[in-house]
Design a protein around this motif. Structure first.
Motif, PDB file in Angstrom:
ATOM      1  N   ASP A  40       0.798  -1.158  -0.028  1.00 33.94           N
ATOM      2  CA  ASP A  40       0.004   0.136  -0.038  1.00 33.94           C
ATOM      3  C   ASP A  40       0.919   1.175  -0.035  1.00 33.94           C
ATOM      4  OD1 ASP A  40      -1.886   1.965   0.321  1.00 33.94           O
ATOM      5  OD2 ASP A  40      -2.472   1.417   2.383  1.00 33.94           O
ATOM      6  N   GLU A  41       1.104   1.744  -1.080  1.00 34.01           N
ATOM      7  CA  GLU A  41       1.939   2.876  -1.364  1.00 34.01           C
ATOM      8  C   GLU A  41       1.488   4.089  -0.653  1.00 34.01           C
ATOM      9  OE1 GLU A  41       3.385   3.472  -5.083  1.00 34.01           O
ATOM     10  OE2 GLU A  41       3.380   1.508  -5.770  1.00 34.01           O
ATOM     11  N   ASP A  42       0.269   4.381  -0.483  1.00 30.93           N
ATOM     12  CA  ASP A  42      -0.320   5.439   0.277  1.00 30.93           C
ATOM     13  C   ASP A  42       0.247   5.325   1.844  1.00 30.93           C
ATOM     14  OD1 ASP A  42      -1.265   6.576  -1.900  1.00 30.93           O
ATOM     15  OD2 ASP A  42      -3.260   5.357  -1.705  1.00 30.93           O
ATOM     16  N   ALA A  43       0.556   4.159   2.268  1.00 36.46           N
ATOM     17  CA  ALA A  43       0.895   4.181   3.760  1.00 36.46           C
ATOM     18  C   ALA A  43       2.233   4.827   3.978  1.00 36.46           C
ATOM     19  CB  ALA A  43       0.909   2.584   4.182  1.00 36.46           C
ATOM     20  N   PHE A  44       3.130   5.146   2.994  1.00 33.93           N
ATOM     21  CA  PHE A  44       4.437   5.629   2.925  1.00 33.93           C
ATOM     22  C   PHE A  44       4.638   7.072   3.177  1.00 33.93           C
ATOM     23  CE2 PHE A  44       4.620   0.988   2.011  1.00 33.93           C
ATOM     24  CZ  PHE A  44       6.060   0.684   2.825  1.00 33.93           C
ATOM     25  N   THR A  45       5.508   7.644   3.988  1.00 34.10           N
ATOM     26  CA  THR A  45       5.650   9.038   3.860  1.00 34.10           C
ATOM     27  C   THR A  45       7.231   9.440   4.025  1.00 34.10           C
ATOM     28  OG1 THR A  45       5.301   9.253   6.234  1.00 34.10           O
ATOM     29  CG2 THR A  45       3.400   9.572   4.874  1.00 34.10           C
ATOM     30  N   ALA A  46       7.291  10.354   3.602  1.00 29.97           N
ATOM     31  CA  ALA A  46       8.854  11.088   3.760  1.00 29.97           C
ATOM     32  C   ALA A  46       8.856  12.621   3.718  1.00 29.97           C
ATOM     33  CB  ALA A  46       9.737  10.504   2.538  1.00 29.97           C
ATOM     34  N   THR A  47       9.896  13.187   4.186  1.00 33.45           N
ATOM     35  CA  THR A  47      10.008  14.636   4.411  1.00 33.45           C
ATOM     36  C   THR A  47      10.117  15.681   2.999  1.00 33.45           C
ATOM     37  OG1 THR A  47      12.237  14.599   4.775  1.00 33.45           O
ATOM     38  CG2 THR A  47      11.098  14.540   6.567  1.00 33.45           C
ATOM     39  N   ASP A  48      10.464  14.764   2.018  1.00 40.02           N
ATOM     40  CA  ASP A  48      10.664  15.251   0.769  1.00 40.02           C
ATOM     41  C   ASP A  48      10.486  14.211  -0.405  1.00 40.02           C
ATOM     42  OD1 ASP A  48      13.195  13.906   0.526  1.00 40.02           O
ATOM     43  OD2 ASP A  48      14.276  15.538   1.200  1.00 40.02           O
ATOM     44  N   VAL A  49      10.336  14.669  -1.762  1.00 38.54           N
ATOM     45  CA  VAL A  49       9.993  13.781  -2.878  1.00 38.54           C
ATOM     46  C   VAL A  49      11.309  12.735  -2.953  1.00 38.54           C
ATOM     47  CG1 VAL A  49       9.618  13.729  -5.188  1.00 38.54           C
ATOM     48  CG2 VAL A  49       8.755  15.558  -3.870  1.00 38.54           C
ATOM     49  N   GLY A  51      13.233  11.677  -0.799  1.00 41.66           N
ATOM     50  CA  GLY A  51      13.041  10.530   0.319  1.00 41.66           C
ATOM     51  C   GLY A  51      12.014   9.510   0.256  1.00 41.66           C
ATOM     52  N   LEU A  52      11.004   9.973  -0.212  1.00 43.65           N
ATOM     53  CA  LEU A  52       9.735   9.082  -0.533  1.00 43.65           C
ATOM     54  C   LEU A  52      10.127   8.469  -1.754  1.00 43.65           C
ATOM     55  CD1 LEU A  52       6.912   8.540   0.068  1.00 43.65           C
ATOM     56  CD2 LEU A  52       6.270  10.430  -1.782  1.00 43.65           C
ATOM     57  N   VAL A  53      10.512   8.547  -2.826  1.00 41.54           N
ATOM     58  CA  VAL A  53      10.890   7.601  -3.897  1.00 41.54           C
ATOM     59  C   VAL A  53      11.844   6.654  -3.414  1.00 41.54           C
ATOM     60  CG1 VAL A  53      10.280   9.148  -5.782  1.00 41.54           C
ATOM     61  CG2 VAL A  53      12.597   8.959  -5.217  1.00 41.54           C
ATOM     62  N   ALA A  54      12.850   7.039  -2.564  1.00 44.42           N
ATOM     63  CA  ALA A  54      13.840   5.989  -2.131  1.00 44.42           C
ATOM     64  C   ALA A  54      13.256   5.114  -1.169  1.00 44.42           C
ATOM     65  CB  ALA A  54      15.053   6.875  -1.289  1.00 44.42           C
ATOM     66  N   THR A  55      12.231   5.567  -0.204  1.00 42.22           N
ATOM     67  CA  THR A  55      11.694   4.718   0.765  1.00 42.22           C
ATOM     68  C   THR A  55      10.749   3.527   0.021  1.00 42.22           C
ATOM     69  OG1 THR A  55      11.552   6.552   2.253  1.00 42.22           O
ATOM     70  CG2 THR A  55       9.976   4.617   2.703  1.00 42.22           C
ATOM     71  N   LEU A  85       7.673  19.323  -8.884  1.00 37.92           N
ATOM     72  CA  LEU A  85       7.083  20.599  -9.405  1.00 37.92           C
ATOM     73  C   LEU A  85       6.660  21.532  -8.139  1.00 37.92           C
ATOM     74  CD1 LEU A  85       6.896  22.316 -11.900  1.00 37.92           C
ATOM     75  CD2 LEU A  85       4.548  21.686 -11.934  1.00 37.92           C
ATOM     76  N   ASP A  86       7.512  22.466  -7.994  1.00 37.11           N
ATOM     77  CA  ASP A  86       7.323  23.642  -6.962  1.00 37.11           C
ATOM     78  C   ASP A  86       7.370  22.870  -5.464  1.00 37.11           C
ATOM     79  OD1 ASP A  86       6.816  25.521  -8.550  1.00 37.11           O
ATOM     80  OD2 ASP A  86       4.691  25.091  -8.692  1.00 37.11           O
ATOM     81  N   GLY A  87       8.475  21.901  -5.409  1.00 30.75           N
ATOM     82  CA  GLY A  87       8.415  20.943  -4.241  1.00 30.75           C
ATOM     83  C   GLY A  87       7.274  19.999  -3.958  1.00 30.75           C
ATOM     84  N   GLU A  88       6.239  19.700  -4.675  1.00 36.57           N
ATOM     85  CA  GLU A  88       5.326  18.985  -4.636  1.00 36.57           C
ATOM     86  C   GLU A  88       5.550  17.430  -5.565  1.00 36.57           C
ATOM     87  OE1 GLU A  88       1.473  20.423  -5.455  1.00 36.57           O
ATOM     88  OE2 GLU A  88       2.005  22.463  -4.864  1.00 36.57           O
ATOM     89  N   PRO A  89       5.271  16.468  -4.872  1.00 35.57           N
ATOM     90  CA  PRO A  89       5.409  15.045  -5.926  1.00 35.57           C
ATOM     91  C   PRO A  89       4.236  14.928  -6.613  1.00 35.57           C
ATOM     92  CG  PRO A  89       4.528  14.717  -3.497  1.00 35.57           C
ATOM     93  CD  PRO A  89       4.750  16.224  -3.618  1.00 35.57           C
TER      94      PRO A  89
END
Length: 212
Positions: A40-49, A51-55, A85-89
């Motif tokens: 469930d990819e929606d269950a994962f979070t990170a402080t930036d984009v 970090g999120l793709v790495a996690t 884009l503009d810091g948003e995933p």
């Protein structure tokens, strides 16, 4: 930790359902087996984009590796891509209206496509893992509303992270890239070559013999 060089090519598993990633690896001479993790990819979070793709890449590769019961040498590769884009995933748009709005924001601008890569191996009985992120800057053409609506109507932007491709209909709307173009498709071959070497697997040893 760098593993010892293996004498026989290990089993290669792509922990991704992406046809583009599979096609990129096969075009490069590799023969991956596809096993998709049920995360469930929606269950994962990170402080930036980044970090999120790495996690997400690490979680996918680890889940598939842990599910393997075999003991032969193996490389498990997982990736996750997001446009920033503009810091948003920017993942896959939820519908056509969202894709149109996304493209109105992106046109004429520069964004960054991040792909997290995670490799888990068992070579000579020893487990190992490496993680890295590749980033490519993408400059979009300043297309008009009619072009955006036609592109979204094709359905292609709804199937891919970032709502665009460079190896399909969207290629005409990308004017410039800075970085590895394979990364924009979803998997960086130069980065993966270096990661394989860290696991003691030279890239060329994974090439499949020609069949003609």
């Amino acid at each position: 930790m760098t593993a010892g060089v293996t004498s026989q090519p290990p089993r290669l598993i792509l922990a991704s359902a992406s046809p583009a990633r599979f096609a990129t690896l096969t075009a490069a001479g590799l023969n991956p087996e596809v096993i998709v993790s049920d995360l469930d990819e929606d269950a994962f979070t990170a402080t930036d984009v980044i970090g999120l793709v790495a996690t997400l890449a690490k979680a996918k590769a680890s889940a598939v590796f842990e599910g393997l019961g075999a003991t032969e040498d193996v490389l498990v590769v997982a990736c996750d891509s997001l446009l920033e884009l503009d810091g948003e995933p920017m993942g896959k748009p939820v519908d056509g209206a969202a894709a149109i709005e996304r493209w109105r924001r992106m046109r004429g601008r520069t964004a960054r496509l991040h792909t997290g890569h995670h490799v888990v191996s068992r070579i000579g009985g020893q487990p190992d893992a490496t993680s890295a992120v590749a980033t490519t800057e993408v400059v979009f053409a300043n297309i008009d509303d009619a072009e955006i609506e036609a592109y979204v109507a094709s359905g292609e932007p709804l199937r891919v992270a970032g709502a665009f491709t460079i190896d399909g209909l969207g290629g005409a709307y990308v004017t410039t890239m800075c970085g590895d173009p394979h990364n924009v498709v979803g998997i960086s071959l130069p980065l993966l070559r270096r990661m394989f070497a860290e696991h003691g697997v030279p890239w060329h040893t994974m090439w499949q013999p020609a069949t003609n």
